[in-house]
Design a protein around this motif. Sequence first.
Motif, short mmCIF file in Angstrom:
data_model
loop_
_atom_site.label_atom_id
_atom_site.label_comp_id
_atom_site.label_asym_id
_atom_site.label_seq_id
_atom_site.Cartn_x
_atom_site.Cartn_y
_atom_site.Cartn_z
N ILE A 131 0.84 -1.19 0.00
CA ILE A 131 0.00 0.00 0.00
C ILE A 131 0.88 1.24 0.00
N LEU A 132 0.56 2.16 -0.89
CA LEU A 132 1.21 3.47 -0.90
C LEU A 132 0.29 4.45 -0.19
N ILE A 133 0.85 5.18 0.78
CA ILE A 133 0.09 6.24 1.46
C ILE A 133 0.81 7.55 1.19
N ILE A 160 4.13 -1.14 3.62
CA ILE A 160 3.77 0.26 3.40
C ILE A 160 4.89 1.04 2.71
N PHE A 161 4.48 1.83 1.72
CA PHE A 161 5.36 2.82 1.10
C PHE A 161 4.73 4.19 1.37
N THR A 162 5.56 5.21 1.60
CA THR A 162 5.02 6.54 1.87
C THR A 162 5.59 7.58 0.92
N ALA A 163 4.80 8.61 0.69
CA ALA A 163 5.24 9.74 -0.13
C ALA A 163 4.63 11.01 0.45
N ILE A 188 7.26 5.97 -6.86
CA ILE A 188 7.13 4.71 -6.11
C ILE A 188 6.28 3.72 -6.90
N CYS A 189 5.17 4.20 -7.47
CA CYS A 189 4.27 3.31 -8.22
C CYS A 189 4.93 2.77 -9.48
N PHE A 204 -2.22 0.85 -12.84
CA PHE A 204 -1.22 0.41 -11.89
C PHE A 204 -1.81 -0.15 -10.59
N ALA A 205 -2.88 0.47 -10.08
CA ALA A 205 -3.34 0.11 -8.74
C ALA A 205 -4.75 0.58 -8.50
N LYS A 206 -5.36 0.05 -7.45
CA LYS A 206 -6.60 0.61 -6.92
C LYS A 206 -6.23 1.95 -6.28
N VAL A 207 -7.17 2.91 -6.31
CA VAL A 207 -6.89 4.23 -5.76
C VAL A 207 -8.02 4.65 -4.83
#
Length: 215
Positions: free
Chosen positions: A3-5, A27-30, A39-40, A71-74
Motif C-alpha cells: 500500500i502506498l500512502i 507500506i510505502f510513503t510519499a 514509487i508506483c 497500476f493500482a486501486k486508488v
Amino acid sequence: MNILIADDDPDMLRIVVAYFKKEGFQIFTAQDGEEALDICMNHKIDLAILDWMMPKVSGIEVCRQLKKQQFAKVLMLTAKGEQEDELKALEIGADDYVRKPFEPRILILRAKKLLHIEEDITFGGLRVNIPGGKIYKDGLDLEVTNKEFHLMKCLLEHKGNILSRKVLLDQVWGFDYIGEERTVDTHIRRLREKVGEGLIKTYRGSGYSLEIPHE
C-alpha cells in the motif's frame, strides 16, 4: 499486499501508516505527488491512498496517471466536501473517496474492501484470522510464528500462482533483508508441518504455490 500512502501532512501520514502496519501491510510513503508516482513506477502497489492536495503533483493528477496505466486501486483522501469534487474523483477513476477527518479503522475497512480482504479465510480445514495473525486447524490454534503467518498470508493472496523465494523474501522479510534465500525453505517446511503437507506445493527451481483443493 503493498500500500502506498501519500500525504503532505507528516502527522496524518504517521498515524495512518501505524494503523496499516499493525494490520500487516507492506507500506510505502510519499509526501508529494511526484514521489508517489515514482514509487508506483518502481514497485508493485496494490492500493494507493492519495491526499487530494499535494505539492508538485496533485493527488487527483496522480490518480489520473495511475488509472491510465492501470497500476493500482486508488482511494482518495480529501478535506473537500463538495459533491462535485467527489464526482470528479470517481470520474477520473478513483475506486473510493474518504473525507477528512476520518477514523483510521474505517479507512482500513474501506481499503480491505477494495482489496477484497476478508477478516477470516477458511479452506482445507484451516481458518486464517487476518487481523489476529493466527491460523487454526479444526478449531485448534496452530501457534504459528509471525513469519509463518505472513508466509501463509502472502501465499493465500496469490493462491494458485508460483512465488519465488525472492518474492517471498521481499514480501515477508522486507526489501532490505540481507541473508540466505534458503531461509524461506526452512520456514515453509515448518509451516507445512503445522498446516498439512498437501497445501503448499514446491516447484523445483521456481518457488512455492498455495493450491487449495475444490471442496
